[in-house]
Design a protein around this motif. Structure first.
Motif, PDB file in Angstrom:
ATOM      1  N   THR A  38       0.836  -1.202   0.000  1.00 47.14           N
ATOM      2  CA  THR A  38       0.000   0.000   0.000  1.00 47.14           C
ATOM      3  C   THR A  38       0.868   1.249   0.000  1.00 47.14           C
ATOM      4  OG1 THR A  38      -0.086   0.172   2.401  1.00 47.14           O
ATOM      5  CG2 THR A  38      -1.718  -1.264   1.362  1.00 47.14           C
ATOM      6  N   GLN A  39       0.231   2.377  -0.288  1.00 49.46           N
ATOM      7  CA  GLN A  39       0.966   3.634  -0.296  1.00 49.46           C
ATOM      8  C   GLN A  39       1.523   3.942   1.091  1.00 49.46           C
ATOM      9  OE1 GLN A  39       1.801   5.467  -2.945  1.00 49.46           O
ATOM     10  NE2 GLN A  39       3.039   6.677  -1.537  1.00 49.46           N
ATOM     11  N   LEU A  40       0.706   3.578   2.151  1.00 51.31           N
ATOM     12  CA  LEU A  40       1.178   3.813   3.509  1.00 51.31           C
ATOM     13  C   LEU A  40       2.456   3.042   3.791  1.00 51.31           C
ATOM     14  CD1 LEU A  40       0.793   5.011   6.352  1.00 51.31           C
ATOM     15  CD2 LEU A  40      -0.649   3.038   6.907  1.00 51.31           C
ATOM     16  N   GLU A  41       2.526   1.777   3.319  1.00 50.56           N
ATOM     17  CA  GLU A  41       3.704   0.952   3.556  1.00 50.56           C
ATOM     18  C   GLU A  41       4.910   1.464   2.788  1.00 50.56           C
ATOM     19  OE1 GLU A  41       1.818  -2.648   2.371  1.00 50.56           O
ATOM     20  OE2 GLU A  41       1.746  -3.441   4.404  1.00 50.56           O
ATOM     21  N   LYS A  42       4.667   2.169   1.663  1.00 49.60           N
ATOM     22  CA  LYS A  42       5.771   2.744   0.891  1.00 49.60           C
ATOM     23  C   LYS A  42       6.292   4.023   1.524  1.00 49.60           C
ATOM     24  CE  LYS A  42       4.091   1.020  -3.600  1.00 49.60           C
ATOM     25  NZ  LYS A  42       3.568   1.430  -4.929  1.00 49.60           N
ATOM     26  N   THR A  43       5.514   4.637   2.393  1.00 51.39           N
ATOM     27  CA  THR A  43       5.887   5.898   3.027  1.00 51.39           C
ATOM     28  C   THR A  43       6.598   5.618   4.344  1.00 51.39           C
ATOM     29  OG1 THR A  43       3.958   6.985   2.072  1.00 51.39           O
ATOM     30  CG2 THR A  43       5.033   8.093   3.928  1.00 51.39           C
ATOM     31  N   PRO A  44       7.768   6.215   4.558  1.00 52.97           N
ATOM     32  CA  PRO A  44       8.452   5.991   5.832  1.00 52.97           C
ATOM     33  C   PRO A  44       7.572   6.440   7.003  1.00 52.97           C
ATOM     34  CG  PRO A  44       9.916   7.066   4.270  1.00 52.97           C
ATOM     35  CD  PRO A  44       8.556   7.083   3.661  1.00 52.97           C
ATOM     36  N   ARG A  45       7.562   5.624   8.047  1.00 52.34           N
ATOM     37  CA  ARG A  45       6.833   6.027   9.250  1.00 52.34           C
ATOM     38  C   ARG A  45       7.511   7.228   9.882  1.00 52.34           C
ATOM     39  NH1 ARG A  45       4.000   7.661  12.514  1.00 52.34           N
ATOM     40  NH2 ARG A  45       3.075   6.646  14.325  1.00 52.34           N
ATOM     41  N   LEU A  46       8.834   7.246   9.857  1.00 55.52           N
ATOM     42  CA  LEU A  46       9.625   8.345  10.400  1.00 55.52           C
ATOM     43  C   LEU A  46      10.805   8.587   9.478  1.00 55.52           C
ATOM     44  CD1 LEU A  46      10.437  10.314  12.770  1.00 55.52           C
ATOM     45  CD2 LEU A  46      11.663   8.354  13.764  1.00 55.52           C
ATOM     46  N   ASP A  83       5.045   9.931   8.625  1.00 55.49           N
ATOM     47  CA  ASP A  83       4.078   9.504   7.601  1.00 55.49           C
ATOM     48  C   ASP A  83       4.055  10.455   6.409  1.00 55.49           C
ATOM     49  OD1 ASP A  83       3.346   7.289   9.122  1.00 55.49           O
ATOM     50  OD2 ASP A  83       1.801   8.407  10.204  1.00 55.49           O
ATOM     51  N   GLY A  84       5.216  10.966   6.057  1.00 54.48           N
ATOM     52  CA  GLY A  84       5.350  11.823   4.888  1.00 54.48           C
ATOM     53  C   GLY A  84       5.100  13.290   5.124  1.00 54.48           C
ATOM     54  N   THR A 138       8.373  18.953  22.091  1.00 58.10           N
ATOM     55  CA  THR A 138       8.662  18.234  23.331  1.00 58.10           C
ATOM     56  C   THR A 138       8.618  16.735  23.081  1.00 58.10           C
ATOM     57  OG1 THR A 138       6.356  18.024  24.043  1.00 58.10           O
ATOM     58  CG2 THR A 138       7.524  20.056  24.669  1.00 58.10           C
ATOM     59  N   LEU A 139       9.077  15.989  24.083  1.00 57.86           N
ATOM     60  CA  LEU A 139       9.021  14.535  24.029  1.00 57.86           C
ATOM     61  C   LEU A 139       7.575  14.049  23.926  1.00 57.86           C
ATOM     62  CD1 LEU A 139      11.136  12.214  24.193  1.00 57.86           C
ATOM     63  CD2 LEU A 139      10.638  12.091  26.645  1.00 57.86           C
ATOM     64  N   ILE A 140       6.666  14.728  24.596  1.00 57.88           N
ATOM     65  CA  ILE A 140       5.253  14.347  24.553  1.00 57.88           C
ATOM     66  C   ILE A 140       4.664  14.622  23.169  1.00 57.88           C
ATOM     67  CG2 ILE A 140       2.973  14.755  25.545  1.00 57.88           C
ATOM     68  CD1 ILE A 140       4.899  13.149  27.285  1.00 57.88           C
ATOM     69  N   ASP A 141       5.134  15.680  22.502  1.00 49.75           N
ATOM     70  CA  ASP A 141       4.696  15.922  21.115  1.00 49.75           C
ATOM     71  C   ASP A 141       5.055  14.729  20.240  1.00 49.75           C
ATOM     72  OD1 ASP A 141       3.761  18.416  21.790  1.00 49.75           O
ATOM     73  OD2 ASP A 141       5.513  19.492  21.030  1.00 49.75           O
ATOM     74  N   GLY A 142       6.270  14.218  20.426  1.00 55.43           N
ATOM     75  CA  GLY A 142       6.688  13.057  19.657  1.00 55.43           C
ATOM     76  C   GLY A 142       5.861  11.830  20.006  1.00 55.43           C
ATOM     77  N   ALA A 143       5.606  11.621  21.301  1.00 54.74           N
ATOM     78  CA  ALA A 143       4.823  10.463  21.732  1.00 54.74           C
ATOM     79  C   ALA A 143       3.412  10.507  21.171  1.00 54.74           C
ATOM     80  CB  ALA A 143       4.793  10.398  23.259  1.00 54.74           C
ATOM     81  N   ALA A 144       2.824  11.706  21.108  1.00 55.44           N
ATOM     82  CA  ALA A 144       1.465  11.830  20.574  1.00 55.44           C
ATOM     83  C   ALA A 144       1.400  11.453  19.092  1.00 55.44           C
ATOM     84  CB  ALA A 144       0.967  13.263  20.772  1.00 55.44           C
ATOM     85  N   ARG A 145       2.571  11.524  18.401  1.00 54.88           N
ATOM     86  CA  ARG A 145       2.635  11.125  16.994  1.00 54.88           C
ATOM     87  C   ARG A 145       3.211   9.730  16.831  1.00 54.88           C
ATOM     88  NH1 ARG A 145       2.067  15.432  13.314  1.00 54.88           N
ATOM     89  NH2 ARG A 145       2.025  13.680  11.824  1.00 54.88           N
ATOM     90  N   GLY A 146       3.408   9.029  17.949  1.00 57.14           N
ATOM     91  CA  GLY A 146       3.864   7.641  17.875  1.00 57.14           C
ATOM     92  C   GLY A 146       5.357   7.444  17.874  1.00 57.14           C
ATOM     93  N   SER A 196       3.539   0.997  26.226  1.00 57.30           N
ATOM     94  CA  SER A 196       2.380   1.464  26.995  1.00 57.30           C
ATOM     95  C   SER A 196       1.868   2.799  26.463  1.00 57.30           C
ATOM     96  CB  SER A 196       2.773   1.601  28.469  1.00 57.30           C
ATOM     97  OG  SER A 196       1.744   2.217  29.217  1.00 57.30           O
ATOM     98  N   LEU A 197       2.784   3.735  26.241  1.00 57.68           N
ATOM     99  CA  LEU A 197       2.370   5.051  25.745  1.00 57.68           C
ATOM    100  C   LEU A 197       1.781   4.962  24.341  1.00 57.68           C
ATOM    101  CD1 LEU A 197       5.301   7.281  27.056  1.00 57.68           C
ATOM    102  CD2 LEU A 197       2.961   7.209  27.912  1.00 57.68           C
ATOM    103  N   SER A 198       2.328   4.056  23.536  1.00 65.72           N
ATOM    104  CA  SER A 198       1.772   3.911  22.184  1.00 65.72           C
ATOM    105  C   SER A 198       0.328   3.428  22.245  1.00 65.72           C
ATOM    106  CB  SER A 198       2.629   2.955  21.346  1.00 65.72           C
ATOM    107  OG  SER A 198       2.445   1.609  21.743  1.00 65.72           O
ATOM    108  N   ARG A 199       0.027   2.586  23.216  1.00 69.90           N
ATOM    109  CA  ARG A 199      -1.358   2.134  23.373  1.00 69.90           C
ATOM    110  C   ARG A 199      -2.241   3.252  23.921  1.00 69.90           C
ATOM    111  NH1 ARG A 199      -1.463  -4.163  25.558  1.00 69.90           N
ATOM    112  NH2 ARG A 199      -0.218  -5.032  23.848  1.00 69.90           N
TER     113      ARG A 199
END
Length: 506
Positions: free
Chosen positions: A2-10, A69-70, A77-85, A163-166
């Protein structure tokens, strides 16, 4: 696909970072896709930790962009990053020892378990139990994290990221890990890599920093090599250790990496003698170390080797006697220090270096502590002493005023050595002195240990690295269940065999 799988997550594109006038990252571009393990390798000071700080939101790039995700993102902040996975597992650990396992697994998302400002502990415990059961980890969710060993806490760091990812409901998290296996051995390592495989199959991606080259090659899908703040290559896991070393360091790996050829053998002079030394987890133990000798101490987790190192330095409650150059030394750290004993602890961040202080303050720490307020401090002398030792040990730094926490791991370890050597330490208790240190810095530490023994120092070397233990030691004491189970000579003419050492460990 899929297009999502072709796009780097990070991804990073052209990322750079400047501190003061020093550029530590330059035009770095990497990609991380869902479900893969990406190795990140380089010498200490190559820019690995800074790059991960930027990818998770701890630092902002001076130039270039981070993409999730492109999409170009700005993570404050670290929490900003966590909120985006995007989650970070720090080498020095971020768990709070006095708090329970359940509370630690919710840190950074406490508001999700609170109503009208009241923390719902029962809900947090239920979340923690479910998570740990899913991960196959056996922890008491009500027990303080500080009750667990360093290695057990490291596994909890991974669990906290999951845990945070969940909690933030990110389906394909990316976990950035800085030397996550440095404190793990045996069964803990097996659990760790099993976790990576199972989480990867569910779509979790990992960026994995380690100085254990075989680990990276065995477990990464591909690797990026950093040198002097730049990506010098992207390589497959079929790359050899020698090729990685050349890319990292810019030269071929030395054939005699442990400098075994310099091992001249001990003199007749006994520098360190211990009789009946015992402590919790350590049965009464005798040993002697002669001038110019490295005595290695090996064993599995729980063997008593770490307790022996601490007891010799007086850093734990213990019994028995210790003498240096024939003089009995009282059981206290201050007495051992006055007798010119130095201690390289297992956990440099917690016990070895004062991270918030400068290089100058660290190098002069032992001498100033011994003065107990007596005498006049001369700042110019302290700076000169720090500069002399930093140059001798080739510490990569901007100046001796630089905070130790801003140095790479290998350079922090060199500062710990400098702290003791600047005070004339001639008996060195070194507990895993190259843990979390890159290949180039390891070779420098090996050279330093050889230089010390050439000058007549006595060294007790505790190491979890079997090849290092054999390569550096004149003889090896092997421990099991708190007792020495055997002694194996390891002369340069016929080094000890791995099989012989392991046979005594188990």
């Amino acid at each position: 696909m899929t297009q999502l799988e072709k796009t780097p997550r990070l991804a990073t594109h052209g990322v750079g970072r400047v501190f003061d006038t020093t550029r530590v990252l330059d035009d770095v571009s990497i990609e991380v896709f869902a479900g893969e393990i990406v190795g990140l390798i380089g010498e200490n000071g190559a820019g690995k930790s800074t790059l991960m700080d930027i990818m998770c939101g701890v630092l902002a790039p001076t130039d270039g962009v981070v993409r999730i995700d492109g999409d170009d993102v700005e993570l404050g902040t670290l929490i900003d990053g966590a909120a985006r996975g995007i989650f970070r597992v720090f080498q020095e650990q971020s768990l709070i020892g006095r708090l329970s396992v359940a509370v630690n697994l919710c840190l950074g998302a406490e508001d999700r378990f609170s109503t009208a400002g009241v923390f719902r502990a029962a809900q947090a415990r239920a979340h923690a139990r479910t998570l740990l059961d899913d991960l196959g980890l056996d922890y008491d969710v009500d027990r303080p994290v500080g009750d667990y060993s360093f290695g057990e806490r490291q596994l909890l760091e991974i669990a906290r990221a999951v845990s945070l990812s969940r909690i933030f409901q990110t389906p394909h998290p990316v976990i950035l890990m800085d030397e996550p296996t440095a404190a793990l051995s045996g069964g803990e390592l097996a659990i760790f890599f099993d976790l990576l495989v199972r989480l990867g199959e569910a779509g979790t991606a990992f960026v994995f920093v380690s100085h254990r080259l075989p680990e990276l090659l065995d477990n990464s899908d591909r690797l990026y090599v950093l040198k002097d703040g730049k990506v010098v290559d992207e390589v497959p896991p079929s790359t050899t250790e020698a090729q990685l070393h050349r890319l990292m360091v810019g030269r071929e790996r030395a054939d005699d990496v442990y400098q075994k050829s310099r091992q001249s053998g001990p003199s007749e002079k006994v520098r360190l003698s211990a009789s009946g030394v015992s402590a919790p987890g350590l049965q009464p133990t005798d040993l002697e170390v002669r001038a110019g000798e490295i005595v290695g101490v090996g064993g599995l987790l729980g063997s008593g080797k770490n307790q022996l190192a601490a007891a010799l330095f007086g850093a734990t409650d213990s019994a028995g006697s210790v003498s240096i150059d024939g003089v009995d030394i009282k059981h206290s750290v201050s007495s051992r220090v006055k007798a010119r004993m130095g201690y390289i602890p297992l956990h440099r961040h917690a016990e070895g270096a004062s991270l918030g202080l400068s290089i100058t303050e660290n190098v002069n720490e032992v001498r100033l502590g011994a003065q107990s307020g007596v005498g006049i401090r001369r700042h110019s002398r302290e700076v000169s002493e720090a500069r002399r030792w930093a140059e001798r040990l080739r510490v990569r730094m901007r100046s001796v005023d630089q905070r130790v926490r801003t140095l790479s791991g290998g350079n922090q370890q060199k500062v710990v050595f400098a702290k003791w050597l600047s005070q004339g330490a001639e008996v060195i208790i070194a507990n895993n002195p190259t843990r979390g240190v890159d290949a180039g810095a390891k070779e420098e530490i090996y050279q330093l240990l050889r230089d010390l023994t050439d000058d007549g120092a006595a060294v007790v070397l505790v190491s979890d690295d079997l090849l290092e233990l054999i390569g550096l030691s004149d003889r090896i004491l092997v421990m099991h269940d708190g007792a020495v189970t055997g002694e194996i000579p390891s002369p340069k003419e016929q080094p000890a065999s791995e099989e012989a050492v392991v046979a005594l460990m188990v």
